[in-house]
Enzyme design. Structure first.
Site, PDB file in Angstrom:
ATOM      1  N   GLU A 139      -0.008 -18.521  -7.133  1.00 37.39           N
ATOM      2  CA  GLU A 139       0.865 -17.838  -8.090  1.00 37.39           C
ATOM      3  C   GLU A 139       2.329 -18.147  -7.834  1.00 37.39           C
ATOM      4  OE1 GLU A 139      -0.097 -13.732  -8.107  1.00 37.39           O
ATOM      5  OE2 GLU A 139      -2.045 -14.058  -9.007  1.00 37.39           O
ATOM      6  N   ASN A 156     -13.203  -1.237  -4.219  1.00 36.17           N
ATOM      7  CA  ASN A 156     -13.002  -1.359  -5.659  1.00 36.17           C
ATOM      8  C   ASN A 156     -14.231  -1.955  -6.343  1.00 36.17           C
ATOM      9  OD1 ASN A 156     -12.586  -3.986  -7.176  1.00 36.17           O
ATOM     10  ND2 ASN A 156     -11.526  -4.436  -5.283  1.00 36.17           N
ATOM     11  N   TYR A 160       0.851  -1.189   0.000  1.00 39.31           N
ATOM     12  CA  TYR A 160       0.000   0.000   0.000  1.00 39.31           C
ATOM     13  C   TYR A 160       0.886   1.237   0.000  1.00 39.31           C
ATOM     14  CZ  TYR A 160      -3.546  -3.345   1.388  1.00 39.31           C
ATOM     15  OH  TYR A 160      -4.385  -4.418   1.424  1.00 39.31           O
ATOM     16  N   CYS A 167      -6.066  -7.443  -5.797  1.00 39.14           N
ATOM     17  CA  CYS A 167      -5.980  -6.971  -4.419  1.00 39.14           C
ATOM     18  C   CYS A 167      -5.122  -7.901  -3.571  1.00 39.14           C
ATOM     19  CB  CYS A 167      -7.373  -6.905  -3.804  1.00 39.14           C
ATOM     20  SG  CYS A 167      -8.635  -6.365  -4.949  1.00 39.14           S
ATOM     21  N   HIS A 168      -5.151  -9.178  -3.920  1.00 36.34           N
ATOM     22  CA  HIS A 168      -4.395 -10.147  -3.112  1.00 36.34           C
ATOM     23  C   HIS A 168      -2.890  -9.955  -3.272  1.00 36.34           C
ATOM     24  CE1 HIS A 168      -4.964 -11.969  -7.080  1.00 36.34           C
ATOM     25  NE2 HIS A 168      -3.803 -12.541  -6.874  1.00 36.34           N
TER      26      HIS A 168
END
Length: 107
Positions: free
Chosen positions: A88, A45, A23, A61-62
């Site tokens: 991922e 969002n 962030y 967002c993750h």
DNA sequence: CGCAGTCTAGCAC
DNA sequence: GTGCTAGACTGCG
């Protein structure tokens, strides 16, 4: 002039798969210090929480975590967030990203 | 661990 | 339309 919120998503969208950002970085890129506003924008969002995943127009967002590499709040639940990240190739341990400094995406 | 700083969005008047 | 509160954060004491 895009909204603050739009800018946040735009930057977050640039984060490649297998990488994460914070962030703080997003806020700095926007030239602000309202780290909280960034989190708020993510939470609100309009892309839809279900779109927080694998669409091209999505906002991953993750892939956005706290500056310490620790997973902070997530609308779907931290466990879901960790699951997406691990999917991922990112390892999560105790709600914290392993090798965070290695995979963190800093433009 | 707790407080203060910064910005946006949402609700109340 | 204006004002106040809350919030996916961060830095310092």
């Amino acid at each position: 002039m895009k909204s603050f919120n739009e800018k946040i998503w735009e930057l977050a969208r640039k984060v490649p798969k297998g990488r994460v950002t914070t962030y703080k970085i997003l806020a700095e890129k926007l030239g602000t210090r309202a780290y909280r506003a960034v989190g708020t924008a993510m939470n609100r969002n309009p892309n839809g929480l279900m779109n927080c995943g694998y669409s091209k127009e999505m906002v991953p967002c993750h892939r956005v975590v706290a500056s310490s590499g620790h997973l902070h709040g997530f609308a779907h639940g931290l466990e879901k967030k960790a699951e997406l990240l691990e999917n991922e190739g990112i390892k999560i341990k105790d709600d914290k990203i392993i090798n965070f400094e290695k995979i963190v995406f800093r433009p």
